[in-house]
Scaffold this motif. Structure first.
Motif, PDB file in Angstrom:
ATOM      1  N   GLN A   1       0.825  -1.196   0.000  1.00 50.09           N
ATOM      2  CA  GLN A   1       0.000   0.000   0.000  1.00 50.09           C
ATOM      3  C   GLN A   1       0.867   1.256   0.000  1.00 50.09           C
ATOM      4  N   LEU A   2       1.959   1.215   0.708  1.00 52.47           N
ATOM      5  CA  LEU A   2       2.891   2.349   0.723  1.00 52.47           C
ATOM      6  C   LEU A   2       3.443   2.611  -0.667  1.00 52.47           C
ATOM      7  N   SER A   3       3.756   1.547  -1.385  1.00 54.80           N
ATOM      8  CA  SER A   3       4.286   1.669  -2.741  1.00 54.80           C
ATOM      9  C   SER A   3       3.317   2.384  -3.670  1.00 54.80           C
ATOM     10  N   GLY A   4       2.025   2.223  -3.420  1.00 53.33           N
ATOM     11  CA  GLY A   4       1.028   2.869  -4.267  1.00 53.33           C
ATOM     12  C   GLY A   4       1.050   4.380  -4.205  1.00 53.33           C
ATOM     13  N   HIS A   5       1.725   4.935  -3.200  1.00 49.87           N
ATOM     14  CA  HIS A   5       1.815   6.390  -3.049  1.00 49.87           C
ATOM     15  C   HIS A   5       3.167   6.931  -3.507  1.00 49.87           C
ATOM     16  N   ALA A   6       4.013   6.074  -4.094  1.00 49.19           N
ATOM     17  CA  ALA A   6       5.363   6.485  -4.453  1.00 49.19           C
ATOM     18  C   ALA A   6       5.405   7.528  -5.562  1.00 49.19           C
ATOM     19  N   THR A   7       4.357   7.617  -6.365  1.00 49.40           N
ATOM     20  CA  THR A   7       4.347   8.606  -7.447  1.00 49.40           C
ATOM     21  C   THR A   7       3.602   9.875  -7.079  1.00 49.40           C
ATOM     22  N   THR A   8       2.754   9.813  -6.064  1.00 52.20           N
ATOM     23  CA  THR A   8       1.971  10.992  -5.679  1.00 52.20           C
ATOM     24  C   THR A   8       2.535  11.703  -4.456  1.00 52.20           C
ATOM     25  N   SER A   9       3.094  10.939  -3.520  1.00 47.10           N
ATOM     26  CA  SER A   9       3.714  11.519  -2.317  1.00 47.10           C
ATOM     27  C   SER A   9       5.088  10.875  -2.122  1.00 47.10           C
ATOM     28  N   PRO A  10       5.971  11.016  -3.105  1.00 47.35           N
ATOM     29  CA  PRO A  10       7.224  10.251  -3.072  1.00 47.35           C
ATOM     30  C   PRO A  10       8.138  10.599  -1.912  1.00 47.35           C
TER      31      PRO A  10
END
Length: 333
Positions: free
Chosen positions: A134-143
């Motif tokens: 789930q953390l990985s899913g935010h790597a492009t929006t809140s890197p």
């Protein structure tokens, strides 16, 4: 000790009478849970439950040298009470992951990070895996937030994903986030250095063009819905054989060491690509929005080579190949 009047029970399903243990959060909410489930999910709790109870010689439980939960100091409704440092929201999410229920909504990064920290502390491997994804899913929006969280917990793969995600933004766009306080200045310096190295790698992408294959690029669609770019070697791209558009006086060299005069609009396109990649060294930046519309509009209206369906298609195929080459070089940094 907190008085009974300040304590409330958690909502269903963590108020069942079949529970044999109570976890009390830092904000005074009691979760009625089952030792068996906690023991199966967490070696930390399994060890704690195997220790002698109050009144017997024992030492405080620990998780790899760090205290993870208070010893049993109280009883309520005949059940032992263990105080934990997590708040009600964090503990609720963590328990819903390890209990045999449908996984909770984990879209909010504000709750993923503290819950992941708790899962790591209690050595809950299954919860850590799910929360890491789930953390990985935010790597492009809140890197930057993801990078700091990943570094804090030694998650190198997730940190790399977040570092690449930072390339979608300019350095000025990467505002300071609270999570940076949890990592060292060295870790933050490594991220900035990575971004600068990627920018440097892009500096030669549109000046040394010997990496471009011989021929005309074409988009290939496959039954698997995978899109690939292939090069038709027997046909030169329209920007090297156009008889209508204004030509650039400079000469480019392809990877077969042949020299070509090229259209002025194509060289202008490469200049704009380089400027864009120096700011945001990430392949997709040159495929966004109307970025390709400018070179198309620069083609001569009467051109029967460039401003055609096949000519514009070749440009779009080349842009995709160029973006893939940019990402390939970033992956090697």
């Amino acid at each position: 000790m907190t008085s009974e009047l300040e304590i409330v029970d958690a909502d269903h399903p963590f108020n069942k009478p079949s529970a044999d243990l109570i976890l009390r959060t830092s904000d005074h909410v009691d979760f009625h849970v089952h030792k068996f489930i906690l023991s199966e999910a967490s070696p930390v709790f399994e060890t704690m439950f195997s220790l002698p109870q109050p009144g017997e010689p024992c030492s405080s439980p620990s998780n790899r040298g760090q205290r993870s939960a208070e010893p049993i100091q109280d009883h309520k409704d005949g059940r032992p009470v263990v105080a934990v440092p997590e708040d009600v929201r964090t503990l609720d999410l963590l328990l819903r992951i390890i209990y045999p229920y449908e996984n909770p909504d984990l879209d909010d990064l504000d709750w993923i990070t503290p819950t992941l920290s708790a899962a790591i502390k209690y050595d809950m491997a299954g919860a850590v895996k799910l929360l890491s994804q789930q953390l990985s899913g935010h790597a492009t929006t809140s890197p930057l937030r993801v990078y700091a969280c990943a570094v804090r917990h030694g998650m190198e793969g997730r940190a790399r994903e977040a570092a690449v995600g930072c390339l979608r933004f300019t350095l000025l766009d990467l505002d300071v986030v609270p999570e940076l306080a949890d990592i060292s200045a060295v870790a933050h310096h490594r991220l900035v250095r990575f971004i600068l190295r990627c920018q440097k790698e892009m500096a030669t992408l549109t000046t040394d063009l010997t990496w471009i294959p011989v021929g005309c690029p074409v988009v290939g669609e496959f039954p698997s819905h995978k899109t690939l770019i292939w090069w038709y070697a027997k046909l030169n791209p329209p920007w090297t054989r156009c008889l209508f558009c204004h030509r650039q006086m400079d000469i480019i060299t392809d990877n077969s060491r042949k020299h070509h005069n090229v259209c002025k609009w194509w060289m202008s396109f490469l200049d704009s690509v380089q400027a864009q990649l120096l700011k945001r060294p990430f392949g997709a930046t040159i495929l966004e929005g109307a970025f390709l519309e400018k070179p198309i509009q620069s083609m001569s209206d009467s051109c029967r080579t460039c401003r055609t369906a096949s000519g514009i298609g070749a440009l779009r195929a080349f842009a995709k190949y160029l973006a893939a080459e940019a990402d390939r070089r970033i992956a090697a940094v």
